[in-house]
Structures are given as structure tokens and as C-alpha cells.
Design an enzyme around this catalytic site. Structure first.
Site, PDB file in Angstrom:
ATOM      1  N   ARG A   1     -28.651 -67.559 -25.622  1.00  0.00           N
ATOM      2  CA  ARG A   1     -27.801 -66.385 -25.327  1.00  0.00           C
ATOM      3  C   ARG A   1     -28.598 -65.086 -25.480  1.00  0.00           C
ATOM      4  O   ARG A   1     -28.103 -64.098 -26.034  1.00  0.00           O
ATOM      5  CB  ARG A   1     -26.565 -66.336 -26.232  1.00  0.00           C
ATOM      6  CG  ARG A   1     -25.642 -67.488 -26.078  1.00  0.00           C
ATOM      7  CD  ARG A   1     -24.962 -67.578 -24.720  1.00  0.00           C
ATOM      8  NE  ARG A   1     -24.308 -68.854 -24.616  1.00  0.00           N
ATOM      9  CZ  ARG A   1     -24.891 -69.967 -24.134  1.00  0.00           C
ATOM     10  NH1 ARG A   1     -26.114 -69.935 -23.653  1.00  0.00           N
ATOM     11  NH2 ARG A   1     -24.233 -71.090 -24.092  1.00  0.00           N
TER      12      ARG A   1
ATOM     13  N   SER B   1     -16.307 -66.867 -25.895  1.00  0.00           N
ATOM     14  CA  SER B   1     -16.673 -67.022 -27.318  1.00  0.00           C
ATOM     15  C   SER B   1     -17.010 -65.667 -27.910  1.00  0.00           C
ATOM     16  O   SER B   1     -17.815 -64.929 -27.349  1.00  0.00           O
ATOM     17  CB  SER B   1     -17.894 -67.926 -27.450  1.00  0.00           C
ATOM     18  OG  SER B   1     -17.569 -69.210 -27.009  1.00  0.00           O
TER      19      SER B   1
ATOM     20  N   GLU C   1     -21.349 -62.534 -30.125  1.00  0.00           N
ATOM     21  CA  GLU C   1     -21.854 -62.753 -28.763  1.00  0.00           C
ATOM     22  C   GLU C   1     -21.334 -61.652 -27.837  1.00  0.00           C
ATOM     23  O   GLU C   1     -22.042 -61.169 -26.966  1.00  0.00           O
ATOM     24  CB  GLU C   1     -21.403 -64.129 -28.252  1.00  0.00           C
ATOM     25  CG  GLU C   1     -21.892 -64.438 -26.848  1.00  0.00           C
ATOM     26  CD  GLU C   1     -21.659 -65.892 -26.439  1.00  0.00           C
ATOM     27  OE1 GLU C   1     -21.826 -66.795 -27.260  1.00  0.00           O
ATOM     28  OE2 GLU C   1     -21.318 -66.091 -25.255  1.00  0.00           O
TER      29      GLU C   1
HETATM   30  C1  LIG Z   1     -12.902 -67.518 -20.441  1.00  0.00           C
HETATM   31  C2  LIG Z   1     -14.357 -67.250 -20.643  1.00  0.00           C
HETATM   32  C3  LIG Z   1     -15.232 -68.312 -20.803  1.00  0.00           C
HETATM   33  C4  LIG Z   1     -16.600 -68.069 -20.996  1.00  0.00           C
HETATM   34  N1  LIG Z   1     -17.438 -69.143 -21.110  1.00  0.00           N
HETATM   35  C5  LIG Z   1     -18.774 -68.923 -21.295  1.00  0.00           C
HETATM   36  C6  LIG Z   1     -19.675 -70.035 -21.410  1.00  0.00           C
HETATM   37  O1  LIG Z   1     -19.291 -71.195 -21.356  1.00  0.00           O
HETATM   38  N2  LIG Z   1     -20.985 -69.749 -21.588  1.00  0.00           N
HETATM   39  C7  LIG Z   1     -21.469 -68.472 -21.645  1.00  0.00           C
HETATM   40  O2  LIG Z   1     -22.682 -68.282 -21.775  1.00  0.00           O
HETATM   41  N3  LIG Z   1     -20.635 -67.416 -21.529  1.00  0.00           N
HETATM   42  C8  LIG Z   1     -19.311 -67.609 -21.353  1.00  0.00           C
HETATM   43  N4  LIG Z   1     -18.470 -66.526 -21.237  1.00  0.00           N
HETATM   44  C9  LIG Z   1     -18.990 -65.155 -21.369  1.00  0.00           C
HETATM   45  C10 LIG Z   1     -19.447 -64.504 -20.066  1.00  0.00           C
HETATM   46  O3  LIG Z   1     -18.776 -65.019 -18.951  1.00  0.00           O
HETATM   47  C11 LIG Z   1     -20.960 -64.620 -19.878  1.00  0.00           C
HETATM   48  O4  LIG Z   1     -21.665 -64.078 -20.971  1.00  0.00           O
HETATM   49  C12 LIG Z   1     -21.426 -63.926 -18.595  1.00  0.00           C
HETATM   50  O5  LIG Z   1     -22.780 -64.222 -18.401  1.00  0.00           O
HETATM   51  C13 LIG Z   1     -21.257 -62.407 -18.630  1.00  0.00           C
HETATM   52  O6  LIG Z   1     -21.489 -61.917 -17.331  1.00  0.00           O
HETATM   53  P1  LIG Z   1     -20.742 -60.607 -16.796  1.00  0.00           P
HETATM   54  O7  LIG Z   1     -21.180 -60.371 -15.403  1.00  0.00           O
HETATM   55  O8  LIG Z   1     -19.293 -60.720 -17.009  1.00  0.00           O
HETATM   56  O9  LIG Z   1     -21.366 -59.506 -17.757  1.00  0.00           O
HETATM   57  P2  LIG Z   1     -20.614 -58.233 -18.368  1.00  0.00           P
HETATM   58  O10 LIG Z   1     -19.585 -58.690 -19.336  1.00  0.00           O
HETATM   59  O11 LIG Z   1     -20.189 -57.331 -17.293  1.00  0.00           O
HETATM   60  O12 LIG Z   1     -21.804 -57.573 -19.179  1.00  0.00           O
HETATM   61  C14 LIG Z   1     -22.328 -58.234 -20.330  1.00  0.00           C
HETATM   62  C15 LIG Z   1     -23.672 -57.577 -20.659  1.00  0.00           C
HETATM   63  O13 LIG Z   1     -24.581 -57.829 -19.593  1.00  0.00           O
HETATM   64  C16 LIG Z   1     -25.093 -56.618 -19.070  1.00  0.00           C
HETATM   65  N5  LIG Z   1     -25.251 -56.830 -17.625  1.00  0.00           N
HETATM   66  C17 LIG Z   1     -24.312 -57.211 -16.727  1.00  0.00           C
HETATM   67  N6  LIG Z   1     -24.847 -57.294 -15.498  1.00  0.00           N
HETATM   68  C18 LIG Z   1     -26.149 -56.953 -15.616  1.00  0.00           C
HETATM   69  C19 LIG Z   1     -27.231 -56.813 -14.698  1.00  0.00           C
HETATM   70  N7  LIG Z   1     -27.084 -57.070 -13.387  1.00  0.00           N
HETATM   71  N8  LIG Z   1     -28.443 -56.416 -15.174  1.00  0.00           N
HETATM   72  C20 LIG Z   1     -28.627 -56.149 -16.497  1.00  0.00           C
HETATM   73  N9  LIG Z   1     -27.635 -56.259 -17.415  1.00  0.00           N
HETATM   74  C21 LIG Z   1     -26.416 -56.651 -16.983  1.00  0.00           C
HETATM   75  C22 LIG Z   1     -24.041 -55.567 -19.408  1.00  0.00           C
HETATM   76  O14 LIG Z   1     -24.578 -54.254 -19.483  1.00  0.00           O
HETATM   77  C23 LIG Z   1     -23.564 -56.052 -20.775  1.00  0.00           C
HETATM   78  O15 LIG Z   1     -24.448 -55.595 -21.779  1.00  0.00           O
HETATM   79  C24 LIG Z   1     -17.095 -66.733 -21.034  1.00  0.00           C
HETATM   80  C25 LIG Z   1     -16.211 -65.669 -20.871  1.00  0.00           C
HETATM   81  C26 LIG Z   1     -14.850 -65.916 -20.681  1.00  0.00           C
HETATM   82  C27 LIG Z   1     -13.919 -64.749 -20.490  1.00  0.00           C
END
Ligand SMILES: Cc1cc2nc3c(=O)[nH]c(=O)nc-3n(C[C@H](O)[C@H](O)[C@H](O)COP(=O)(O)OP(=O)(O)OC[C@H]3O[C@@H](n4cnc5c(N)ncnc54)[C@H](O)[C@@H]3O)c2cc1C
Length: 326
Positions: A181, A232, A316
């Protein structure tokens, strides 16, 4: 706050974005752009469609001295109730996908479930285990998202990004540091714009889809998906501080939920933020939760787990406030 941009700098940035013909909007409510449905207003939001436009946005940001942060699907974010006084760059318009045999090139705003469908349709196996992670691939690279032993870093061939100076950079996977992560993009100011993935296995689309349906059903059975949440809240615990519990109860004791549940915290509530009864490592928004309620609940959980088990839980979910990520 001292370093909030003054209005004229924001106005100047908006004028520049308009001049560059890059999509933007003013005073945008951020709560609907997150899966937690929490967060105040962003003063400005830009929607570049590719790496080139992203670089132009970053250069304009630098010249006007406005702070900027990138947002993907908002599925791992808790945004302050006060919102963000600078520019939010959303990647959602960078959603193109191209492929050649088992190599896939995609914009950082492509959602992981969409990408999983795209490759499944073409008989490419490899994304089944992470098909239900609701983030963008860019957010996934930032966090090295993963599930059931598969991390995005296992699939990546190269990453392209825009630096804080507005320069375009790229590296092959072998030169990029990834951890659990965590990646070298975590806590950096880079905006990931394009990702190349290389898959090694083929399978019948039907077989891939069957596994994806299984993964979704398993997760729907475990996770409280009917309430807004951020997945999480805490990372898997470090073996060094939890060895006693891992020896006694096996690998289940790696999960933060193991400690939260045993501390009797399921159902613990502050305002409309509640530790899920269904999955102890989830906090759900029962309706009107404020970011401050969630942060207080997270602190309460950390303190209680530390008091009882001596285990330090590491967050996380990423916090975003006026001064950026914290
Ligand atoms: C129901 C649910 C289940 C989930 N299950 C999992 C799982 O099984 N495994 C897991 O790892 N995660 C899980 N997650 C968490 C999440 O989906 C992941 O961490 C995902 O990778 C976040 O991506 P995002 O585009 O939503 O990022 P955001 O939430 O929009 O941003 C998160 C961080 O990433 C940065 N960021 C976003 N896009 C970029 C980019 N293009 N360049 C640089 N930085 C960037 C943002 O600035 C921020 O700091 C879950 C979330 C939910 C709601």
C-alpha cells in the site's frame, strides 16, 4: 490560514485554464466526488484530458502560486469539512484505454472495475482479484492498491507522470519502488497520467467473468457496501508488533479488524460515523457524518487498540485538508 491562496491568484489561474481551453469549475462540492460522501468545497477543479493538458495545468498552478492536489475516484480519501482552498485536479477525464495483444495502455482516470471488464472481454486474465477495488488506476498506482495477494505493481510495465514543475516523466516498472500500500508516488507531488500494464495469461472471457463475479459476491458478503465508506481504514499490521497474536491465532491477526473487533469497537459511533458492525476495519457514514467525526473515531480506535493490545494501527485512508494531504 496563512498560506491560503488569495482570491486574485485563484481568479488568475481560472483565467489561464480558460485560455488553455482546459475544463474547470469553481466552488465545487467535494463530498459527491468521494465514496465517503464527506468533504467541503474546492475553490477550483480542473479536468485535464491527457498528460499534455495535465502538464499545462501544473505549469499554470506554479506560475500563479496556487496549491494543487490530485483526486481520482475519491475512494481512499477523507476530505476536511472546510474543503480545499486551492485547485483540485481530477483525473476522471483521462479515461482512454488502448491495447495490443496483452499490453494495455490507459489513462490514470480509468476505474479498476472498468479496466477489469475491458481485459476480461479480450480474454486477458490478471485483474480478477482486484476487479472490485472502486478506485482509478492512478490512485491505485499511488497506493499500490491490491487484494488477495495481487497488487497493481504485479501488472505494471511502466508509468508516466507530470512532476511538480510541470515536466513529463516516465519509468519502467523495474525502476519504480513499490511496497505494501505504498509506492514512490505516495506523498510525492507527481500526478500519474498514463499507465502501461503487461499481462501474461489468457483465459476464456467466461472463466474470467465467473471469477470476477465470485470476487464481487465474496466482498459484498463481507463489506458494508450499503453505506458510504472508504474501504479499509487501517493497513494490515506489522508482524513485528503483532507476533504474539499471529502465533496464537494465525494470519487473521494481520488484519486491523481482528484487533478492532476484539476491542469491542464494532458499532462504536461518533456523530454519524460508525465502526461497521459487518466489518470492523470499515467506518461507515450513516448519513450526515463530518470529517471531524470520522477522524475522532479513528483516533479512538487507535488509542483503544494500542491500550489493549500494544498494537499501533497505521491509517490507510488519506486525509485531505487546506494544507494538502496529511
Ligand atoms: C468499498 C471499498 C473497497 C475497497 N477495497 C480496496 C481493496 O481491496 N484494496 C485496496 O488496495 N484498496 C481498496 N479500497 C481503497 C481504494 O479504492 C484504493 O486505495 C484506490 O486505489 C484509490 O484510488 P482513487 O482513484 O479512489 O484515489 P483517491 O481516493 O481519489 O486518492 C487517494 C490518494 O491517491 C492520490 N491520487 C489519486 N490519483 C492520483 C494520480 N493520478 N496521481 C497521483 N496521485 C493520485 C490522491 O491525491 C490521494 O492522496 C477500497 C475502497 C472502497 C470504498
Amino acid at each position: 490560514l496563512e498560506d491560503q491562496p488569495i482570491s486574485s491568484e485563484i481568479d488568475e489561474l481560472a483565467r489561464r485554464l480558460a485560455g488553455l481551453r482546459i475544463g474547470y469549475a469553481e466552488r465545487v462540492s467535494l463530498a459527491p466526488l468521494t465514496t465517503f460522501k464527506i468533504g467541503g468545497v474546492a475553490r477550483l477543479l480542473a479536468k485535464p484530458v491527457d498528460t499534455y493538458e495535465t502538464a499545462e495545468v501544473v505549469k499554470a498552478v506554479k506560475e500563479t502560486n496556487v496549491n494543487c492536489i490530485v483526486l481520482g475516484a475519491g475512494s481512499n480519501l477523507l476530505i476536511d469539512d472546510e474543503g480545499y482552498p486551492g485547485l483540485i485536479v481530477t483525473t476522471t477525464a483521462m479515461n482512454q484505454i488502448g491495447f495490443d495483444e496483452r499490453t494495455v495502455v490507459c489513462g490514470s482516470g480509468v476505474l479498476l472495475p472498468e479496466l477489469a471488464e475491458f481485459v476480461a472481454e479480450r480474454g486477458i486474465s490478471g485483474m480478477e482479484e482486484i476487479c472490485d477495488v472502486p478506485g482509478t488506476i492512478g490512485g491505485g498506482v499511488y497506493m499500490n492498491a491490491g487484494c488477495s495477494g495481487v497488487s497493481l505493481s504485479d501488472l505494471i510495465a511502466s508509468v508516466e507522470w507530470v512532476t511538480a514543475k510541470g515536466e513529463v516523466a516516465a519509468k519502467p516498472r523495474s525502476n519504480i519502488k513499490f511496497g505494501y500500500r505504498d509506492s514512490e508516488f505516495t506523498k510525492s507531488d507527481a500526478i500519474v497520467t498514463e499507465i502501461t500494464l503487461r499481462f501474461t495469461r489468457s483465459a476464456a472471457a467466461e472463466t474470467i467473468r465467473r471469477r470476477m463475479a465470485q470476487v464481487r459476491a465474496e466482498r459484498a458478503g463481507k463489506f458494508p457496501l450499503h453505506y458510504p465508506n472508504c474501504g479499509s481504514v487501517f493497513k494490515r499490521v506489522d508482524a513485528s508488533c503483532a507476533s504474539e497474536y499471529i502465533e496464537r491465532d494465525g494470519t487473521g491477526a494481520y488484519s486491523a479488524g481482528y484487533y478492532i473487533e476484539r476491542a469491542g469497537l464494532k458499532g462504536a459511533r461518533i456523530g454519524d460515523a460508525m465502526v461497521s458492525e459487518k466489518h470492523a476495519n470499515f467506518i461507515v457514514n450513516l448519513g450526515e457524518a463530518k470529517a471531524s467525526d470520522v477522524r475522532d473515531l479513528i483516533e479512538l480506535v487507535k488509542e483503544r487498540v494500542h491500550e489493549i493490545f500494544g498494537v499501533e494501527l497505521e491509517r490507510e485512508v488519506v486525509y485531505l485538508g487546506a494544507k494538502g494531504r496529511y
